[in-house]
Motif scaffolding. Structure first.
Motif, PDB file in Angstrom:
ATOM      1  N   HIS A 104      76.218  92.834  52.432  1.00  0.00           N
ATOM      2  CA  HIS A 104      77.431  92.624  53.208  1.00  0.00           C
ATOM      3  C   HIS A 104      77.967  91.200  53.052  1.00  0.00           C
ATOM      4  O   HIS A 104      79.160  90.960  53.152  1.00  0.00           O
ATOM      5  CB  HIS A 104      77.136  92.913  54.685  1.00  0.00           C
ATOM      6  CG  HIS A 104      78.355  93.023  55.528  1.00  0.00           C
ATOM      7  ND1 HIS A 104      79.247  94.068  55.429  1.00  0.00           N
ATOM      8  CD2 HIS A 104      78.857  92.205  56.488  1.00  0.00           C
ATOM      9  CE1 HIS A 104      80.223  93.901  56.284  1.00  0.00           C
ATOM     10  NE2 HIS A 104      80.023  92.772  56.937  1.00  0.00           N
ATOM     11  N   VAL A 105      77.079  90.241  52.800  1.00  0.00           N
ATOM     12  CA  VAL A 105      77.512  88.845  52.722  1.00  0.00           C
ATOM     13  C   VAL A 105      77.438  88.282  51.308  1.00  0.00           C
ATOM     14  O   VAL A 105      77.659  87.099  51.097  1.00  0.00           O
ATOM     15  CB  VAL A 105      76.694  87.943  53.675  1.00  0.00           C
ATOM     16  CG1 VAL A 105      76.979  88.303  55.116  1.00  0.00           C
ATOM     17  CG2 VAL A 105      75.213  88.021  53.382  1.00  0.00           C
ATOM     18  N   VAL A 106      77.092  89.123  50.351  1.00  0.00           N
ATOM     19  CA  VAL A 106      77.098  88.674  48.963  1.00  0.00           C
ATOM     20  C   VAL A 106      78.182  89.448  48.236  1.00  0.00           C
ATOM     21  O   VAL A 106      78.029  90.633  47.963  1.00  0.00           O
ATOM     22  CB  VAL A 106      75.730  88.919  48.288  1.00  0.00           C
ATOM     23  CG1 VAL A 106      75.791  88.535  46.820  1.00  0.00           C
ATOM     24  CG2 VAL A 106      74.635  88.139  48.996  1.00  0.00           C
ATOM     25  N   GLU A 111      79.343  85.521  43.303  1.00  0.00           N
ATOM     26  CA  GLU A 111      78.464  86.050  42.265  1.00  0.00           C
ATOM     27  C   GLU A 111      78.651  85.401  40.897  1.00  0.00           C
ATOM     28  O   GLU A 111      77.919  85.714  39.973  1.00  0.00           O
ATOM     29  CB  GLU A 111      78.593  87.573  42.184  1.00  0.00           C
ATOM     30  CG  GLU A 111      77.903  88.225  43.376  1.00  0.00           C
ATOM     31  CD  GLU A 111      78.027  89.736  43.379  1.00  0.00           C
ATOM     32  OE1 GLU A 111      77.136  90.373  43.953  1.00  0.00           O
ATOM     33  OE2 GLU A 111      78.993  90.279  42.830  1.00  0.00           O
ATOM     34  N   ALA A 112      79.598  84.479  40.798  1.00  0.00           N
ATOM     35  CA  ALA A 112      79.691  83.693  39.570  1.00  0.00           C
ATOM     36  C   ALA A 112      78.440  82.807  39.441  1.00  0.00           C
ATOM     37  O   ALA A 112      78.017  82.463  38.358  1.00  0.00           O
ATOM     38  CB  ALA A 112      80.944  82.825  39.593  1.00  0.00           C
ATOM     39  N   HIS A 113      77.850  82.468  40.577  1.00  0.00           N
ATOM     40  CA  HIS A 113      76.642  81.643  40.586  1.00  0.00           C
ATOM     41  C   HIS A 113      75.409  82.535  40.684  1.00  0.00           C
ATOM     42  O   HIS A 113      75.492  83.682  41.110  1.00  0.00           O
ATOM     43  CB  HIS A 113      76.681  80.687  41.773  1.00  0.00           C
ATOM     44  CG  HIS A 113      77.947  79.891  41.863  1.00  0.00           C
ATOM     45  ND1 HIS A 113      78.357  79.031  40.876  1.00  0.00           N
ATOM     46  CD2 HIS A 113      78.904  79.830  42.831  1.00  0.00           C
ATOM     47  CE1 HIS A 113      79.508  78.466  41.220  1.00  0.00           C
ATOM     48  NE2 HIS A 113      79.867  78.944  42.399  1.00  0.00           N
TER      49      HIS A 113
ATOM     50  N   GLY B 124      71.132  78.368  44.946  1.00  0.00           N
ATOM     51  CA  GLY B 124      70.766  78.940  43.663  1.00  0.00           C
ATOM     52  C   GLY B 124      71.159  77.995  42.552  1.00  0.00           C
ATOM     53  O   GLY B 124      71.121  76.780  42.732  1.00  0.00           O
ATOM     54  N   ILE B 125      71.510  78.560  41.413  1.00  0.00           N
ATOM     55  CA  ILE B 125      71.947  77.754  40.272  1.00  0.00           C
ATOM     56  C   ILE B 125      73.415  78.080  40.018  1.00  0.00           C
ATOM     57  O   ILE B 125      73.762  79.248  39.818  1.00  0.00           O
ATOM     58  CB  ILE B 125      71.110  78.069  39.012  1.00  0.00           C
ATOM     59  CG1 ILE B 125      69.612  77.900  39.297  1.00  0.00           C
ATOM     60  CG2 ILE B 125      71.537  77.174  37.845  1.00  0.00           C
ATOM     61  CD1 ILE B 125      69.199  76.503  39.688  1.00  0.00           C
ATOM     62  N   CYS B 129      75.756  74.929  35.818  1.00  0.00           N
ATOM     63  CA  CYS B 129      74.396  74.555  35.403  1.00  0.00           C
ATOM     64  C   CYS B 129      73.752  75.657  34.564  1.00  0.00           C
ATOM     65  O   CYS B 129      72.951  75.374  33.674  1.00  0.00           O
ATOM     66  CB  CYS B 129      73.526  74.254  36.617  1.00  0.00           C
ATOM     67  SG  CYS B 129      73.840  72.618  37.314  1.00  0.00           S
ATOM     68  N   GLN B 130      74.078  76.895  34.831  1.00  0.00           N
ATOM     69  CA  GLN B 130      73.518  77.989  34.034  1.00  0.00           C
ATOM     70  C   GLN B 130      73.954  77.876  32.578  1.00  0.00           C
ATOM     71  O   GLN B 130      73.204  78.174  31.672  1.00  0.00           O
ATOM     72  CB  GLN B 130      73.997  79.340  34.580  1.00  0.00           C
ATOM     73  CG  GLN B 130      73.241  79.800  35.803  1.00  0.00           C
ATOM     74  CD  GLN B 130      73.823  81.093  36.326  1.00  0.00           C
ATOM     75  OE1 GLN B 130      74.696  81.095  37.180  1.00  0.00           O
ATOM     76  NE2 GLN B 130      73.354  82.197  35.782  1.00  0.00           N
TER      77      GLN B 130
END
Lengths: 136, 136
Positions: A104-106, A111-113, B124-125, B129-130
């Motif tokens: 729900h919170v992602v 999501e690019a990271h 996260g990353i 940086c990825q």
DNA sequence: ATCACCTCTGTAATGATTACAATTTTATAA
DNA sequence: TTATAAAATTGTAATCATTACAGAGGTGAT
């Protein structure tokens, strides 16, 4: 599953001290701090050092056995279970678990990271304090 | 709106020091810490004390002029705008704003309590940086 | 000018966490 | 078993962000 087996399965050598710390977390889901854990165990583990509690929790964290929750400059720990959010009362400082689905919170915006951890926390006055206490 | 008027409207007497700190935050949306703000202003405000930066940010916080974001044991500050989440990279430590609607993360499960603040953070990353760094 | 009040300052204290070196325990090999 | 290496644990000292506090400086009202 036995504590020793579970630690072993997660890549942690199950020393007596580590098992005791893990079992404390398993039996206390009130988000204890290092101070809480140390205070609770030092009587039955007289040689326990606070540094060992720090080291052990850091190890558990790396092996994803526990989750770290930093609130008002203090780290709280919880064994890993389902994803959930937390509410902390500014008055009594109790931390409540709040059901919440991780999905729900992602969303697409993040999501690019590459996400390793998600933390959703609320602060305010809990229901109990609203009913029983006058907060000015 | 002029800085002085805005501070006044929010119940903060607009002293020169306070205006300078507010304007720094207004012009720098990279979630600065006390250290950043102090470092950036001390040349043009030679008598500035770090305690004053702490005191001023605490005052701004009470008056809801800024939002406080605690990440890895350090407080970061941002002037209040729309609600949004934050992603912090474990490698380069950059903090990214992530669009997110407050209503989306405030649901019935938590509304039994009186909410004063909501904080949603990812770690996260980061994408950058990825692509450019090998992280082992 | 006097006084009270607010702002700002600098130093010292606090408190959680980490660094580190030494010691104890455990595991391994001869 | 003994020797030896590796890992776990310990205690002390250092670190670092933040807070406490008391004094100095400035401002405005009477």
């Amino acid at each position: 599953m036995k504590t020793a087996e579970h630690l072993h399965a997660c890549g942690v050598k199950p020393s007596y001290t580590r098992m005791r710390i893990y079992e404390y977390l398993h039996n206390h889901h009130d988000h204890p701090t290092v101070e809480h854990i140390y205070g609770a165990l030092k009587d039955s583990l007289p040689t326990l050092s606070k540094t060992t509690v720090y080291n052990t929790l850091k190890l558990f964290l790396e092996k994803h056995l526990v989750r770290e929750l930093i609130m008002q400059n203090q780290a709280h720990y919880d064994i890993v279970t389902d994803f959930h959010a937390h509410f902390q009362c500014n008055n009594c400082h109790t931390i409540y678990d709040i059901p919440m689905q991780r999905e729900h919170v992602v969303n697409g915006n993040v999501e690019a990271h590459h996400i390793e951890d998600v933390q959703l926390t609320y602060r305010g006055i809990c229901r109990s304090c609203q009913q029983t206490t006058q907060v000015e």
